[in-house]
Design a protein around this motif. Structure first.
Motif, PDB file in Angstrom:
ATOM      1  N   LEU A  38      48.159  45.682  33.396  1.00 32.57           N
ATOM      2  CA  LEU A  38      47.929  45.670  34.837  1.00 32.57           C
ATOM      3  C   LEU A  38      47.764  44.214  35.251  1.00 32.57           C
ATOM      4  N   ILE A  39      48.576  43.788  36.211  1.00 38.73           N
ATOM      5  CA  ILE A  39      48.553  42.383  36.614  1.00 38.73           C
ATOM      6  C   ILE A  39      48.165  42.277  38.087  1.00 38.73           C
ATOM      7  N   PRO A  40      46.880  42.165  38.363  1.00 35.72           N
ATOM      8  CA  PRO A  40      46.487  41.904  39.751  1.00 35.72           C
ATOM      9  C   PRO A  40      46.753  40.428  40.063  1.00 35.72           C
ATOM     10  N   LEU A  41      47.430  40.197  41.168  1.00 36.31           N
ATOM     11  CA  LEU A  41      47.833  38.814  41.451  1.00 36.31           C
ATOM     12  C   LEU A  41      46.766  38.030  42.213  1.00 36.31           C
ATOM     13  N   GLN A  42      45.967  38.724  42.984  1.00 36.68           N
ATOM     14  CA  GLN A  42      44.900  38.029  43.711  1.00 36.68           C
ATOM     15  C   GLN A  42      43.562  38.619  43.265  1.00 36.68           C
ATOM     16  N   VAL A  43      42.980  37.997  42.260  1.00 44.28           N
ATOM     17  CA  VAL A  43      41.780  38.599  41.688  1.00 44.28           C
ATOM     18  C   VAL A  43      40.567  38.452  42.609  1.00 44.28           C
ATOM     19  N   ASN A  44      40.716  37.674  43.668  1.00 48.61           N
ATOM     20  CA  ASN A  44      39.599  37.518  44.600  1.00 48.61           C
ATOM     21  C   ASN A  44      39.697  38.445  45.797  1.00 48.61           C
ATOM     22  N   LYS A  45      40.772  39.177  45.887  1.00 43.44           N
ATOM     23  CA  LYS A  45      40.945  40.091  47.008  1.00 43.44           C
ATOM     24  C   LYS A  45      40.471  41.486  46.631  1.00 43.44           C
ATOM     25  N   ALA A  46      39.549  41.994  47.400  1.00 42.50           N
ATOM     26  CA  ALA A  46      38.912  43.271  47.076  1.00 42.50           C
ATOM     27  C   ALA A  46      39.925  44.410  46.984  1.00 42.50           C
ATOM     28  N   GLU A  47      40.871  44.468  47.948  1.00 45.82           N
ATOM     29  CA  GLU A  47      41.814  45.597  47.910  1.00 45.82           C
ATOM     30  C   GLU A  47      42.624  45.602  46.623  1.00 45.82           C
ATOM     31  N   VAL A  48      43.042  44.392  46.239  1.00 45.76           N
ATOM     32  CA  VAL A  48      43.847  44.267  45.018  1.00 45.76           C
ATOM     33  C   VAL A  48      43.035  44.721  43.809  1.00 45.76           C
ATOM     34  N   MET A  49      41.824  44.220  43.695  1.00 48.94           N
ATOM     35  CA  MET A  49      41.022  44.544  42.525  1.00 48.94           C
ATOM     36  C   MET A  49      40.540  45.996  42.545  1.00 48.94           C
ATOM     37  N   ASP A  50      40.275  46.516  43.713  1.00 51.43           N
ATOM     38  CA  ASP A  50      39.859  47.918  43.790  1.00 51.43           C
ATOM     39  C   ASP A  50      40.946  48.833  43.244  1.00 51.43           C
ATOM     40  N   LEU A  51      42.165  48.560  43.678  1.00 48.93           N
ATOM     41  CA  LEU A  51      43.278  49.386  43.201  1.00 48.93           C
ATOM     42  C   LEU A  51      43.489  49.185  41.691  1.00 48.93           C
ATOM     43  N   THR A  52      43.385  47.943  41.265  1.00 51.99           N
ATOM     44  CA  THR A  52      43.541  47.650  39.834  1.00 51.99           C
ATOM     45  C   THR A  52      42.520  48.427  39.010  1.00 51.99           C
ATOM     46  N   ARG A  53      41.257  48.393  39.459  1.00 51.70           N
ATOM     47  CA  ARG A  53      40.201  49.105  38.734  1.00 51.70           C
ATOM     48  C   ARG A  53      40.454  50.607  38.712  1.00 51.70           C
ATOM     49  N   LYS A  54      40.938  51.092  39.817  1.00 52.56           N
ATOM     50  CA  LYS A  54      41.195  52.525  39.907  1.00 52.56           C
ATOM     51  C   LYS A  54      42.292  52.919  38.915  1.00 52.56           C
ATOM     52  N   LEU A  55      43.372  52.149  38.908  1.00 58.13           N
ATOM     53  CA  LEU A  55      44.470  52.440  37.982  1.00 58.13           C
ATOM     54  C   LEU A  55      43.990  52.332  36.528  1.00 58.13           C
ATOM     55  N   GLU A  56      43.226  51.273  36.283  1.00 58.88           N
ATOM     56  CA  GLU A  56      42.720  51.039  34.931  1.00 58.88           C
ATOM     57  C   GLU A  56      41.906  52.239  34.442  1.00 58.88           C
ATOM     58  N   GLN A  57      41.008  52.663  35.302  1.00 58.65           N
ATOM     59  CA  GLN A  57      40.122  53.766  34.958  1.00 58.65           C
ATOM     60  C   GLN A  57      40.912  55.060  34.720  1.00 58.65           C
TER      61      GLN A  57
END
Length: 591
Positions: A476-495
């Motif tokens: 999983l490659i989140p491109l903007q690790v400081n953007k909440a929407e990006v990281m929220d989706l990343t965490r959701k997919l990861e989980q």
RNA sequence: CGGGGUGUAGCGCAGCCUGGUUAGCGCGCCUGCCUUGGGAGCAGGAGGUCACCAGUUCGAAUCUGGUCACCCCGACCA
């Protein structure tokens, strides 16, 4: 796993010491580190691959009815003396002296330990057949470790040993292992070739090697381009050429002796006399069971000592020393020839087929030109005695064969009673007769599966793991690790993916996209999922398979299901491939 | 074991021939600014027993001798 807490020390530049693609890429991908010659640390990523390979091997061994155990790497030297291999195994055996002067060794393989166990535990035909295996670190004092993890002094091997009551039972055990090996390498996605190998005492079809053709391979495989004949060079037979001159030309002029002062090598002689090396002959002298014997080959060919041994029916064959050669032929090395030779001689087919040849004159500084095989020396003992080469005809169908470098990743071998007789491992049959157990042994180099997968699967950007071996299936490659929407989706997919049992690596580093893409390509994760602001705007994430060029977009709302579906499809496709291979094999006899 | 090559920062290398400031460069690393879809930019910074030992010299990464390690070719590889 999150990249920020993982230990993945990737390198931008290739280490100067590495030559083989697998070596370079394993180092660059942060999977291994060298401690010394032939000794490597497997870093977390590399260890995961090793574990995946081990797990596939374990599953297929279990499925084939083999049972797992674990034997000590530390072995008493006495059992090696008992089997006789203390002498024959030589310096490859790592010996060590414990306090009190007790001699031990680190096991390079476990026939002795296994046989010792068998003589203890197996007494009756009712306990046979049985196959046992282990996955364990082996030690060999390799004179020259090479190519990263391809040839090391310490390596992980799966070694299995079968115990059978008779040869028919051994055949079944052997076939079961052979089939399991095919399934293992199919599951690992390796492009392997099965070749006949030198088989020792049992002969015939008693040994096969599993090879992956690649430039860094240390063995040579000879393969027919038409039928499925394949063998390693040691073993490969050579088909008879069609329509070759069979009768000597008795009208040819007599041979003539020429002075060839100091010209001892084929190259020197042929250069001096201006003839092709393929029309010259060389005579080698061996000691077969202690008695001198001559072997006549074409100048440009290599002797195959196993073939010579079989042809003349001796157990041991060693090159004769200069004094013996002088005594047996009357001439020193470099001037030997077949004319009027006094010792028994065997002749290779290729030279027997020549009309005339240049050979040594059995006298110092003399060679003979225009020698006619069959006229000037007898052609009564003609055999296939040389190493096969590219261009030689197939022994089965006569089609031209090719020669390829290949890496040995597995070996199955019918041992017979070598160890059981030497160490007294016997059973009682129905009639109460004591009989030595018949053994087979079966090895797989786990590290080599890893190396071979890379040799066979990489591009300019890095490793391309088969899905079954990849340290993580999905990145999983989140491109903007400081953007909440990006990281929220990343965490959701990861989980969600991890909950579904997928191995996921999330690159949560605050790095520029280019860095992340390069790194994840380098370490070869199979399926890449990119989560970026750009995609989120139109509600999508991007996926891309490592082995494909194009990326695709998925709706973010159903991304997890879509990714799982992608993985399931890839797995189904590969499973279907494996099943096809199984049914293709079930028709063909294996051994 | 034979032949060849290399040891200078985590990685890649220069410097050595012709001894002499504080041993350099690129990548990576740390700090800050800036940048953000394919290994960005600027500024500042940390990091070296120059493989080891002995010798020559006023002075050695550099010259000499030895040792060790690693790589490549060959031999070897149940």
């Amino acid at each position: 796993m999150r990249w920020s807490i993982a230990l993945i020390p990737t390198l931008k530049e290739p280490p100067a010491d590495a030559v083989a693609p697998s070596h370079i890429l394993l180092l660059r991908a942060g999977m291994i580190r060298q401690l010394g010659a032939g000794a490597y640390t497997y870093l977390p990523l590399g260890l995961r691959v090793l574990h995946k390979a081990s797990q596939i091997v374990r599953q297929e061994m279990d499925a084939a009815g083999a049972i797992e155990l674990l034997m000590p790497a530390l072995q008493p030297i006495e059992i090696w003396k008992e089997s006789g291999r203390y002498e024959t195994y030589g310096d490859l055996l790592m010996k060590l002296t414990l306090s009190g002067g007790h001699q031990m060794c680190l096991g390079p393989t476990h026939e002795e330990v296994m046989t010792d166990l068998a003589r203890d535990l197996i007494n009756s035909y009712k306990q046979l057949p049985i196959t046992m295996y282990q996955i364990q670190t082996k030690f060999r004092d390799e004179p020259r470790p090479r190519f990263g993890i391809v040839r090391t002094r310490e390596f992980v091997m799966k070694d299995a040993y079968s115990f059978d009551a008779d040869v028919a039972q051994l055949g079944k055990s052997y076939d079961a292992m052979y089939e399991a090996y095919c399934r293992i390498y199919d599951r690992c996605g390796l492009p392997y070739v099965i070749v006949e190998a030198e088989s020792g005492p049992i002969g015939g079809d008693a040994s096969h090697e599993f090879m992956v053709p690649c430039s860094t391979g240390e063995d040579r495989v000879i393969q027919c381009t038409a039928c499925d004949y394949a063998a390693n060079q040691e073993r490969a037979e050579i088909g008879a050429r069609l329509a070759l001159a069979t009768k000597p030309d008795l009208t040819a002029p007599p041979f003539q002796a020429v002075d060839t002062p100091g010209k001892r090598t084929i190259r020197d002689v042929c250069g001096f006399l201006k003839v092709e090396e393929s029309t010259s002959g060389k005579l080698l002298v061996y000691l077969g069971d202690g008695k001198p014997v001559a072997v006549l080959l074409r100048g440009d060919h290599e002797a195959n000592e196993a073939k010579v041994r079989r042809a003349i029916g001796v157990a041991t064959l060693v090159p004769a020393d200069p004094e013996t050669i002088q005594k047996a032929t009357g001439a020193p090395m470099g001037f030997l020839g077949p004319v009027n030779i006094k010792i028994p001689m065997v002749i290779d087919r290729a030279i027997a087929a020549l009309a005339t040849v240049v050979v040594g004159g059995n006298a110092v500084d003399v060679h003979l030109k225009g020698v006619v095989p069959g006229r000037d020396f007898p052609l009564d003992r003609v055999f296939d005695l040389r190493n096969a080469e590219a261009g030689d005809p197939c022994p089965r169908c006569g089609t031209t064969m090719v020669s390829r470098a290949a890496l040995e990743i597995g070996h199955v071998f019918k041992l017979g009673t070598k160890y059981s007789k030497a160490m007294g491992a016997t059973y009682l049959d129905e009639k109460g007769v004591e009989i030595p157990i018949i053994m087979g042994c079966y090895g797989i180099g786990i590290n080599r599966i890893m190396a071979a997968a890379i040799e066979a699967g990489h591009d300019d950007n890095g490793i391309i793991w088969p899905l079954s071996l990849a340290p993580y299936q999905v990145s999983l490659i989140p491109l903007q690790v400081n953007k909440a929407e990006v990281m929220d989706l990343t965490r959701k997919l990861e989980q969600e993916l991890e909950a579904a049992g997928v191995d996921v690596l999330t690159d949560d580093r605050d790095q520029r996209p280019g860095v992340k893409f390069k790194d994840v390509d380098l370490i070869g994760i199979s399926l890449r999922v990119v989560i970026g602001e750009r995609g989120l705007k139109d509600g999508s994430v991007e996926i891309k398979w490592r082995h494909e060029a194009a990326a695709r977009n998925l709706p973010m709302a159903t991304a997890t299901q879509a990714i799982l579906a992608e993985l399931a499809e890839a797995k189904a496709t590969h499973d279907a491939y494996c099943r096809e291979r199984i049914s293709a094999r079930s028709g063909a006899a294996t051994s």
